[in-house]
Write an enzyme that holds these catalytic residues in place. Sequence first.
Site, mmCIF file in Angstrom:
data_model
loop_
_atom_site.group_PDB
_atom_site.id
_atom_site.type_symbol
_atom_site.label_atom_id
_atom_site.label_comp_id
_atom_site.label_asym_id
_atom_site.label_seq_id
_atom_site.Cartn_x
_atom_site.Cartn_y
_atom_site.Cartn_z
ATOM 1 N N ASP A 27 0.740 -1.318 0.139
ATOM 2 C CA ASP A 27 0.048 0.008 0.058
ATOM 3 C C ASP A 27 1.021 1.117 0.062
ATOM 4 O O ASP A 27 2.353 1.326 -0.162
ATOM 5 C CB ASP A 27 -0.889 -0.135 1.066
ATOM 6 C CG ASP A 27 -1.980 0.879 0.972
ATOM 7 O OD1 ASP A 27 -2.238 1.652 -0.125
ATOM 8 O OD2 ASP A 27 -2.954 0.711 1.900
HETATM 9 C C1 BGC Z 1 -5.336 3.232 0.530
HETATM 10 C C2 BGC Z 1 -5.530 2.029 -0.515
HETATM 11 C C3 BGC Z 1 -5.511 2.530 -1.965
HETATM 12 C C4 BGC Z 1 -4.083 3.251 -2.347
HETATM 13 C C5 BGC Z 1 -3.842 3.852 -3.633
HETATM 14 C C6 BGC Z 1 -4.059 3.715 0.275
HETATM 15 O O1 BGC Z 1 -4.221 5.085 0.777
HETATM 16 O O2 BGC Z 1 -5.052 2.466 1.608
HETATM 17 O O3 BGC Z 1 -6.794 1.392 -0.197
HETATM 18 O O4 BGC Z 1 -5.785 1.492 -2.972
HETATM 19 O O5 BGC Z 1 -4.118 4.194 -1.528
HETATM 20 O O6 BGC Z 1 -4.669 4.908 -3.585
#
Ligand code: BGC
Length: 745
Positions: free
Chosen positions: A301
């Site tokens: 993530d």
């Molecule tokens: C979130 C994810 C998301 C990622 C990409 C993160 O802050 O936890 O769920 O897919 O950002 O945008």
Amino acid sequence: MKKLFFCSFTIISLLFFKSHAQTNLERDKKLSELISKMTLEEKVGQMTNLTLATIAEKTDEPIKLSMEKVKDVIVNHHVGSVQNVISHAYTIEEWHQIIKTLQDVTLKETRLKIPFMYNIDAVHGCNYTIGSTLFPHNLGMAATRNPELAKFCAEITAKEVRASGIRWNFSPVLDVGRQPLWPRFGETFGEDVYLTKVMGLSSIRGYEGNSLKTKGVAACMKHFVGYSVPASGKDRAPAYIPEIMLREYFLPSFRAAIDGGAHTVMINSAEVNGTPVHASKFLLTDVLRNEMGFKGLIISDWEDIKKLVDRHRVAGNNKEAVRMSVYAGIDMCIVPSDYSFYDDLIALVKEEKITQQRIDESVRRILELKYELGLFENPYPEKEAAKLFGLPEYKKVALDAARESITLLKNEKNILPLSKNKKVLVIGPNANSLTALNGAWSYTWQGTKEDYFSKDELSIVNAIRKKAGDVNVTSIDVKSLSGLDATIISNIDYVVLCIGEGAYAETPGNIVDLEITQEQKNFVNFFRKSGKPVIIVVTEGRPRIIREIEPVADGIILAYWPGSQGGNAIADVLYGDFNPCGKLPFTYPKYSGDILTYDHKLLDEAVEVADPYNFSYKFDPQWPFGFGLSYTTFEYSNLKLSTDQLKGNDKLKVSLTVKNTGKLGGKETVELYSKDLYASITPSVKRLRNFKKIYLDVGVSQLVEFEISKDDLAFVNADLKWVTEPGDFELMIGPLKAGFSFSEK
Ligand code: BGC
């Protein structure tokens, strides 16, 4: 005849598997050749994922790529994928221009011309493309208890994402929502394991379809694992999950999705039992890969490898963090704004701290995904796909989903549905708010900027005006009571009070109290004094406690974050143009200190303590899991089991009759729960094992059938194994119950 069918089916299946195996062989050969030509830098570039801001001019007003930055990223650093927006959604033309530029540079200026890949969060519709259709968030989708509808919404999302030129979607969240404070609760399918499995799998099937080559988008199971139960309720905070619970409640939704063919997974940003999941070889390799058999791509993530240093403090520097996470099993890193991962990983391989073979494994998975997505054949936005953007019929599906999600929680003296020619006051902080209907991830990350919403989209008050006519609707756009004059209600027959939450996403959505705000309670109390019937419409991403105001309301409907057709759907339910059928996908708590899921243990329900202490406690939620009223009534009768002795791998057939005994046609979800009477690990008081949603006209009865096998009754025992122990069970459907026993032989 049967035999003939079986033979032809077998031949077709064999041919399919043969051609599938051949395609895989061709793919593997092509990718092996490609990998053998790649330098270490080119390989690590594929493992690096950056955010759009790193290749764009400073703002996105309008979005403009910086060619200097694009070349540095793609040509000098061999980066193979980018994601996200800078601050808001773009038009489809803007997306096409972005993707075209990235593919042009890749194909014209890189040595191996490995197609570029863009990824996006399209979590309740294609929420980062202007003009797309937004559906209810997952929590509302779970309330529909309609897996086919969830699949349909996901299919449309996939069409609009692919139309935008993008082929990898960071959705769905498969974390089970068992901590309602968590600001991403609304992104989950609720608290139940079975419901999450079924709804999650349906969305994945909708996103991916049968072949990703020309249609669909790759799904991403989020966020492996344990993100949804932070002990503090805050986003990205530590969770403590004994392995027995991890296996019983948190792994099954991922396992079902893996078995269903999901291509990618994103990792939990937080930590479980003191180990950040990004550094957990146990969870990523031993469990996810080796035990659960996941063969697809594991992506980190946002910035989470860096966070191993400054937030989790398990690595002294970034290089060590990169080593730990790649060793643990990460294939691709959302860095997202610099070359730290790239530089450190190259150095680690050169220093022989990470093997070439480990790098090759990840690169193969990434290239496989690009191959499956048809990017090697055609990496550009596809003309045919683009034609499928924004079709008018998508709105109808969004309306169906929002309607079916709406959950009628209270209907005192059948105050609802309202009569269209009575005078109504529509008021409250969410009455005229599109963002409160759409919630997180709605054209902006936080979902709070209404400028990006379609001008056709109706807030609750505007949808009510459209239905009941301007003359019957009064509304005052106030966020608080100050200055509100009591005379506004003198000519009014009903008050529709729209409360709940606005939009928020992730960490900015952290709260310290589940209680609904005092300001909103004041609204209710103000109207209580008027003596006029009050109908509360709640739109929210998690259950805010409304114990104090619930008694004042004559009617309560919960709409979750219903999406772009939420206003219309709410008006349809309020005025009886749609008979509500949503069922709660979580236990609605009554007190913030009393958060308990429906499948708790008996011991959670403390017994009474007799005189002189006189203490008693019972499980007492505001509304139980599965609760949801209708404008009609259903009668359950005639529960029958095919046997009262289930043996080995046999199936137990369960049937009952459901009859619509009211005055309106309507849908009903029939839920089958089981209870293990005695077991070596304390059994839950009940567990959902299956459900079926049916439509019944007035006076009509239907036979509803289920099948139960020993696997449906299994639980994780003290040796961490799934077992079904011989013994007595009870099945519960509505008010009906029946018992049976299970034995291996
Ligand atoms: C979130 C994810 C998301 C990622 C990409 C993160 O802050 O936890 O769920 O897919 O950002 O945008």
